[in-house]
Design a protein around this motif. Structure first.
Motif, short mmCIF file in Angstrom:
data_model
loop_
_atom_site.label_atom_id
_atom_site.label_comp_id
_atom_site.label_asym_id
_atom_site.label_seq_id
_atom_site.Cartn_x
_atom_site.Cartn_y
_atom_site.Cartn_z
N LYS A 171 0.82 -1.22 0.00
CA LYS A 171 0.00 0.00 0.00
C LYS A 171 0.85 1.27 0.00
O LYS A 171 0.36 2.34 -0.35
CB LYS A 171 -0.93 0.01 1.21
CG LYS A 171 -2.07 -1.00 1.15
CD LYS A 171 -3.07 -0.80 2.27
CE LYS A 171 -2.46 -1.06 3.64
NZ LYS A 171 -3.46 -0.90 4.72
N LYS A 172 2.13 1.12 0.37
CA LYS A 172 3.00 2.29 0.46
C LYS A 172 3.68 2.62 -0.87
O LYS A 172 4.26 3.70 -1.01
CB LYS A 172 4.08 2.05 1.52
CG LYS A 172 3.53 1.80 2.93
CD LYS A 172 4.64 1.42 3.89
CE LYS A 172 4.10 1.05 5.27
NZ LYS A 172 5.18 0.62 6.20
N VAL A 173 3.62 1.70 -1.84
CA VAL A 173 4.31 1.95 -3.10
C VAL A 173 3.44 2.82 -4.00
O VAL A 173 2.23 2.97 -3.78
CB VAL A 173 4.66 0.64 -3.85
CG1 VAL A 173 5.39 -0.32 -2.92
CG2 VAL A 173 3.43 -0.02 -4.45
N THR A 174 4.03 3.37 -5.04
CA THR A 174 3.29 4.15 -6.03
C THR A 174 2.65 3.22 -7.04
O THR A 174 3.31 2.33 -7.59
CB THR A 174 4.23 5.13 -6.75
OG1 THR A 174 4.78 6.05 -5.79
CG2 THR A 174 3.49 5.90 -7.83
N PHE A 175 1.36 3.41 -7.28
CA PHE A 175 0.64 2.62 -8.27
C PHE A 175 0.48 3.40 -9.58
O PHE A 175 0.73 2.86 -10.66
CB PHE A 175 -0.75 2.25 -7.74
CG PHE A 175 -0.76 1.09 -6.78
CD1 PHE A 175 -1.30 -0.13 -7.15
CD2 PHE A 175 -0.24 1.21 -5.49
CE1 PHE A 175 -1.32 -1.21 -6.27
CE2 PHE A 175 -0.26 0.16 -4.61
CZ PHE A 175 -0.80 -1.06 -5.00
N ALA A 176 0.04 4.65 -9.49
CA ALA A 176 -0.26 5.44 -10.69
C ALA A 176 0.98 5.62 -11.55
O ALA A 176 2.07 5.96 -11.06
CB ALA A 176 -0.82 6.80 -10.29
N GLY A 177 0.82 5.35 -12.86
CA GLY A 177 1.92 5.53 -13.79
C GLY A 177 2.83 4.32 -13.91
O GLY A 177 3.79 4.35 -14.69
N ARG A 178 2.55 3.26 -13.15
CA ARG A 178 3.37 2.04 -13.23
C ARG A 178 2.56 0.91 -13.84
O ARG A 178 1.33 0.87 -13.74
CB ARG A 178 3.86 1.64 -11.84
CG ARG A 178 4.69 2.71 -11.15
CD ARG A 178 5.11 2.26 -9.76
NE ARG A 178 6.06 1.18 -9.81
CZ ARG A 178 6.13 0.20 -8.91
NH1 ARG A 178 5.27 0.16 -7.90
NH2 ARG A 178 7.05 -0.73 -9.02
N ARG A 179 3.26 -0.05 -14.45
CA ARG A 179 2.59 -1.19 -15.06
C ARG A 179 2.17 -2.19 -13.98
O ARG A 179 2.79 -2.28 -12.92
CB ARG A 179 3.52 -1.87 -16.07
CG ARG A 179 3.95 -0.96 -17.21
CD ARG A 179 4.80 -1.70 -18.22
NE ARG A 179 5.36 -0.78 -19.21
CZ ARG A 179 4.70 -0.34 -20.27
NH1 ARG A 179 3.45 -0.73 -20.48
NH2 ARG A 179 5.28 0.50 -21.12
N ILE A 222 -1.26 1.53 -14.79
CA ILE A 222 -2.28 1.86 -13.81
C ILE A 222 -2.45 3.38 -13.77
O ILE A 222 -1.45 4.12 -13.74
CB ILE A 222 -1.89 1.34 -12.42
CG1 ILE A 222 -1.69 -0.18 -12.47
CG2 ILE A 222 -2.93 1.70 -11.37
CD1 ILE A 222 -1.05 -0.77 -11.23
N GLY A 223 -3.69 3.84 -13.78
CA GLY A 223 -3.94 5.27 -13.81
C GLY A 223 -4.68 5.77 -12.59
O GLY A 223 -5.26 4.99 -11.82
N ASP A 224 -4.66 7.05 -12.41
CA ASP A 224 -5.42 7.67 -11.32
C ASP A 224 -6.91 7.37 -11.55
O ASP A 224 -7.40 7.45 -12.67
CB ASP A 224 -5.18 9.18 -11.32
CG ASP A 224 -5.82 9.84 -10.11
OD1 ASP A 224 -5.53 9.41 -8.98
OD2 ASP A 224 -6.61 10.79 -10.30
N GLY A 225 -7.61 6.99 -10.49
CA GLY A 225 -9.01 6.63 -10.60
C GLY A 225 -9.26 5.16 -10.83
O GLY A 225 -10.42 4.72 -10.87
N ASP A 226 -8.21 4.34 -10.94
CA ASP A 226 -8.37 2.89 -11.14
C ASP A 226 -8.65 2.18 -9.83
O ASP A 226 -8.03 2.47 -8.80
CB ASP A 226 -7.10 2.28 -11.75
CG ASP A 226 -7.02 2.43 -13.25
OD1 ASP A 226 -8.05 2.81 -13.86
OD2 ASP A 226 -5.95 2.16 -13.82
N THR A 227 -9.56 1.22 -9.89
CA THR A 227 -9.72 0.23 -8.83
C THR A 227 -8.76 -0.91 -9.16
O THR A 227 -8.67 -1.32 -10.32
CB THR A 227 -11.17 -0.29 -8.79
OG1 THR A 227 -12.05 0.83 -8.65
CG2 THR A 227 -11.37 -1.25 -7.63
N HIS A 248 -7.78 1.47 -4.31
CA HIS A 248 -8.19 2.44 -5.32
C HIS A 248 -7.14 3.54 -5.40
O HIS A 248 -6.65 4.03 -4.39
CB HIS A 248 -9.55 3.05 -4.97
CG HIS A 248 -10.19 3.75 -6.12
ND1 HIS A 248 -9.95 5.07 -6.42
CD2 HIS A 248 -11.06 3.31 -7.06
CE1 HIS A 248 -10.64 5.41 -7.49
NE2 HIS A 248 -11.32 4.36 -7.90
N VAL A 249 -6.79 3.90 -6.64
CA VAL A 249 -5.80 4.95 -6.86
C VAL A 249 -6.52 6.30 -6.80
O VAL A 249 -7.31 6.64 -7.68
CB VAL A 249 -5.09 4.79 -8.22
CG1 VAL A 249 -4.00 5.84 -8.36
CG2 VAL A 249 -4.50 3.38 -8.35
#
Length: 373
Positions: A171-179, A222-227, A248-249
């Motif tokens: 949960k601490k990692v960055t999701f948005a912008g990563r595959r 993965i984008g902002d607003g993705d579940t 959720h991002v």
């Protein structure tokens, strides 16, 4: 983290004796077990790979357990934890191994055979014993490995705690912008870092990919607003973990919150239904009723749960039609989900064990919808 005490030859002998007795009670002449999870659980012996060379464990009441094994691998058996509880019959290339097995299996008998036995070997036995018949072990003895003892429960609890620690860190990692594949790699590394010896799966289903329950993490960014559905697990001390949480991002909209709340209520209902004597199908019914009442019944497209132990999927199964009553020591997942095609999915999963008066979860992380960056 302290490792549990290893299983002993006496432990494996007791398992083999019980399996033989269960086979007799089921009307079987004995069991024939190929390399795989059943052989591993019964003997502690796990060949490097199943091959065309016959390796076969033969169990029957009143007989010593016999392992037929290629001569070139017999030394490995002797090193296995349960090796001293076995009588070895080794064979060299050029010898008919099925002829070696035939005297151990009275022709005309009905035998349980492990589900993963190769057709090549089963056909060879059929030629050597033309009047014998075979039934899949999961059909004849579905509860063989289902009820765990205290030492097994300790291992499953440790695997669950490792998976929980993995979730708290991911949960601490960055999701948005990563595959998705990058997050999956993070999950695998964390599982190993928290004590797993083997990673079996790392599902990362973002946006519309989350509507596929078994989506393989791919190259979608993965984008902002993705579940995002996160389902991951593997083996630790020889026993499985399997947990799912949905994140959720950024801030979720009202629909995502609603669907997640329905799944969370359904998962709670399934867990609350766990107690001795209840049929497995009642766990599925309890979870499914919540989702159907909310109007999403057609979007819950799989069973509510599966057993777990030395493999991550094994009997019993929480599904309509399964009337096997729950017994203290059984371990299984409770994992309802809602999958909206082309849009998003939500799943929440815990591993639960049956206790004397109810059920206990091995996964204890928050089931609330987590917001990640």
């Amino acid at each position: 983290m302290t490792s549990p005490a290893p299983f002993t030859a006496a432990d494996y002998r007791a398992r083999m004796n019980r399996a033989a007795e269960d086979a007799l009670a089921a009307g079987l002449a004995g069991l024939v077990v190929a390399p795989g999870p059943d052989m591993d659980w019964l003997t502690g012996y796990r060949p490097a790979a199943a091959t065309e060379r016959l390796t076969l464990l033969v169990l029957a009441v009143g007989r010593e357990p016999v392992l037929i094994v290629p001569t070139l691998e017999s030394g490995d058996v002797e090193k296995a934890p349960g090796g001293e509880a076995l009588t070895l019959r080794d064979w060299r290339d050029g010898v008919d191994p099925y002829g070696l097995a035939a005297p151990l299996l009275a022709d005309g008998g009905r035998f349980g055979v492990s589900d993963n036995a190769w057709a090549l070997h089963l056909l060879g036995l059929s030629r050597a014993l033309p009047s014998s018949s075979y039934v899949a072990l999961s059909e004849a003895l579905p509860m063989l490995r289902a009820v765990k003892d205290a030492a097994e429960l300790e291992r499953i609890a440790a695997a669950g705690a490792s998976a929980d620690a993995t979730y708290e860190e991911i949960k601490k990692v960055t999701f948005a912008g990563r595959r998705e594949s990058e997050v999956a790699k993070d999950l695998a590394g964390l599982l190993i870092g928290f004590g797993h010896s083997q990673v079996d799966f790392t599902v990362v289903g973002s946006g519309p990919n989350g509507a596929d329950p078994h989506h393989e993490a791919g190259e979608r960014v993965i984008g902002d607003g993705d579940t995002v559905v996160l389902d991951f697990g593997g083996l630790m001390h020889g026993y499985g973990s399997d947990t799912t949480r949905t994140v959720h991002v950024g801030e979720p909209d009202d629909e995502v919150r609603k669907v997640h709340a329905v799944v969370q209520e359904a998962q709670q209902a399934g867990c609350a239904a766990v107690r001795p004597g209840v049929a497995c199908q009642e766990i599925d019914r309890a979870a499914r009723a919540v989702i159907e009442e909310a109007g999403y019944g057609e979007y819950f497209i799989h069973r509510t749960g599966h057993g777990i132990g030395v493999t991550t999927h094994e009997p019993p199964y929480m599904i309509e039609g399964e009337e096997q009553p729950l017994v203290p020591g059984m371990c299984f997942s409770v994992e309802p989900g809602i999958y909206l095609p082309g849009r998003f999915g939500v799943r929440i999963e815990d591993i639960v064990t049956v206790t004397e008066d109810g059920g206990r979860r091995f996964n204890r992380t928050s089931r609330e919808l987590a917001v990640v960056a």
